[in-house]
Design a protein around this motif. Structure first.
Motif, PDB file in Angstrom:
ATOM      1  N   THR A 104      -0.586 -10.584   4.382  1.00 64.84           N
ATOM      2  CA  THR A 104       0.449  -9.567   4.515  1.00 64.84           C
ATOM      3  C   THR A 104       1.762 -10.174   4.993  1.00 64.84           C
ATOM      4  OG1 THR A 104       0.971  -7.442   5.532  1.00 64.84           O
ATOM      5  CG2 THR A 104      -0.165  -9.037   6.900  1.00 64.84           C
ATOM      6  N   HIS A 146       4.153  -7.926   6.367  1.00 65.65           N
ATOM      7  CA  HIS A 146       4.699  -6.880   7.225  1.00 65.65           C
ATOM      8  C   HIS A 146       4.103  -7.027   8.626  1.00 65.65           C
ATOM      9  CE1 HIS A 146       6.504  -4.820   3.768  1.00 65.65           C
ATOM     10  NE2 HIS A 146       5.365  -5.050   3.135  1.00 65.65           N
ATOM     11  N   LEU A 205       1.774  -4.182   9.913  1.00 67.83           N
ATOM     12  CA  LEU A 205       0.430  -4.243   9.339  1.00 67.83           C
ATOM     13  C   LEU A 205      -0.388  -5.355   9.989  1.00 67.83           C
ATOM     14  CD1 LEU A 205       1.183  -3.655   5.534  1.00 67.83           C
ATOM     15  CD2 LEU A 205       0.340  -2.019   7.230  1.00 67.83           C
TER      16      LEU A 205
END
Length: 530
Positions: free
Chosen positions: A304, A306, A309
């Motif tokens: 990921t 982000h 997240l």
């Protein structure tokens, strides 16, 4: 940008790998020193090591300084055993469970409050990381002052057990005079002393205990899963910095993520105490499900982009691990003595450290593969996936064996708070009940018809009440101390205060005397025959 990449490489491949190496080197000596010095000196050493960590963090300017900081931090980690051992050395075994909950709540509360306070100071107050480190140093210095006033116990588990209940042993010279032959000299005396030592006896008991499938299973989980868990925890902050390489400290929410993961871990640990399943059948499947979930979360962390997240995945990862920790603790400690349980957890931690060190050397160290942090997390996800496959195959094999044996009777539900004394009493009563049923009618004495009403002789009411009373328990933190089983007044008089009392056969309640039922049954058969 090249300078930032160089710093990331130094932290990932040169500084952080020092922690598992030094932790492996100091773990066993710290375990022995904790017991030999009776806890409080090691607690003082832990506080001084913490102060050294923050001094190096504030004043260090080179890679060597940061590596030395990791060495001092490994000492603080290894000295954590002194904290838990010291608390339980001050109280009676009957208070172990309550003290365990208090100490665990104190640790979780400290982590949660420090994470929340640090996040608020950085985000809302605009406090720099350097100032935050000075605040932490002040708290750690205060903890060292508190350690100076702690009461030092007179006894410990292994080296300082006291003289009560010990039999005097002969010295080596006395043994030589008693047996002057070649086999009775100093060598034999030393071998006999080593064979009768506390550690030797505990190692023999440990070998016998490892035959239990549940103890083996949860010990292996402790070794391999905790190694993977701590590797993720060590490197997750480096991953967060790579995902969101911001220089604005007000936008860094690492403290909030740590606080949330700690809170979720406390909730899942509390919920695990209420899980009642057939552990002999479903343990491996439960471990496989949690482990494959961890593998997916670590794989998600490695891909990921982000940061929020990443935070969410780490919170779930940590909560899932904390869910199994109290279950593993109970399954390992439920049938072990306090000393043996401490040894088992020490051995499990030592082997987990070995696994963690080997993986660190291969994957992270600059002398090994020296992989960047994202590729490391990809390998960690494969590691958890392989573990889950092994657990799942073990669960399938157990199911196949169960079907082949044709055992359809339900397994007993796990008693999450059952002490070893209760298990021994239950086993003894079942064996005695089986012996009573196996008595032949020919050996039964002649009874009057009134005996069939269940008269059990003088004192039967008192004895019956003692049979129905529950066995006393003593809950433990890592181990449950065996308590004496249910006994009859006659047995209590026959045994001394230090001897182990064996439970006597339970007396049948009124109206269901075994001999009376046999007589009534034989009379009924004769009437039918006539």
């Amino acid at each position: 940008e090249n300078e930032v990449c160089s710093i990331h490489s130094e932290v990932t491949n040169e500084i952080t790998p020092v922690l598992p190496y030094s932790y492996l080197a100091v773990l066993v000596p710290m375990f022995l020193l904790t017991d030999y010095l009776r806890y409080t000196p090691v607690l003082l050493l832990q506080g001084l090591s913490y102060v050294s960590v923050w001094l190096l963090l504030l004043l260090g300017r080179s890679v060597a300084h940061m590596q030395l900081m990791e060495l001092f931090y490994s000492v603080t980690m290894a000295a954590r055993i002194a904290y838990s051992s010291y608390i339980f050395s001050l109280v009676q075994p009957a208070r172990y469970q309550r003290v365990a909950s208090y100490s665990r709540a104190a640790v979780l509360l400290g982590v949660f409050s420090s994470s929340v306070l640090g996040q608020l100071l950085v985000t809302a107050g605009g406090v720099s990381f350097s100032t935050l480190n000075y605040i932490s140093l002040a708290f750690l210095t205060f903890s060292v002052v508190l350690a100076l006033f702690l009461k030092r116990p007179k006894r410990s588990l292994f080296f300082n057990r006291g003289t009560a209940g010990r039999e005097p042993s002969a010295s080596a010279s006395e043994l030589e005079r008693m047996n002057p032959g070649a086999g009775g000299k100093l060598g034999r005396a030393l071998r006999a002393a080593c064979a009768d030592s506390v550690l030797a006896r505990m190692l023999r008991e440990l070998g016998v205990s490892l035959r239990r499938p549940q103890l083996r299973l949860w010990s292996l989980w402790w070794v391999f899963n905790s190694a993977g868990y701590y590797l993720v925890v060590y490197y997750v902050h480096i991953l967060w910095n790579e995902v969101d390489p911001t220089t604005n400290s007000a936008r860094v929410y690492n403290g909030a993520a740590d606080a949330a993961s700690t809170l979720l871990g406390a909730i899942t640990s509390f919920a695990a105490g209420f899980v009642k399943i057939r552990w002999a059948r479903w343990s491996k499947l439960l471990i496989a499900g949690v482990t494959v979930t961890q593998a997916g979360l670590v794989f998600f962390l490695s891909h990921t982009r982000h940061i929020w997240l990443c935070y969410a995945a780490f919170v779930l990862f940590r909560g899932s691990y904390q869910f199994l920790v109290p279950i593993a603790t109970f399954q390992i400690a439920v049938s072990l003595s306090k000393e043996l349980c401490a040894l088992v957890f020490g051995v499990n931690t030592f082997f987990a450290t070995i696994v963690k060190t080997v993986i660190t050397f291969i994957v992270s160290d600059i002398r090994g593969l020296g992989l960047p942090v994202r590729q490391q997390f990809q390998l960690y996800s494969v590691y958890f996936l392989l573990l889950s496959i092994i657990y799942f195959l073990g669960a399938v094999l157990d199911g196949v064996r169960h079907c082949q044996r044709g055992r359809h009777q339900p397994l007993p539900l796990a008693q999450d708070l059952r002490s070893p004394a209760e298990e021994k009493a239950t086993l003894a009563l079942s064996v005695q009940d089986k012996d009573l049923r196996s008595l032949p009618p020919a050996q039964s004495p002649r009874l009057s018809p009134e005996d069939g009403l269940g008269a059990t002789g003088p004192g039967s009411g008192e004895q019956r009440q003692s049979d129905l009373a529950p066995a006393p328990q003593a809950a433990g933190f890592l181990s449950l101390v065996p308590a004496p089983s249910a006994y009859t007044p006659g047995a209590a008089q026959a045994s001394g205060p230090d001897s182990e009392t064996c439970p006597q056969p339970a007396v049948p309640p009124p109206g269901i005397s075994t001999l009376g039922l046999q007589r009534r049954f034989s009379v009924s058969v004769q009437n039918v025959s006539q």
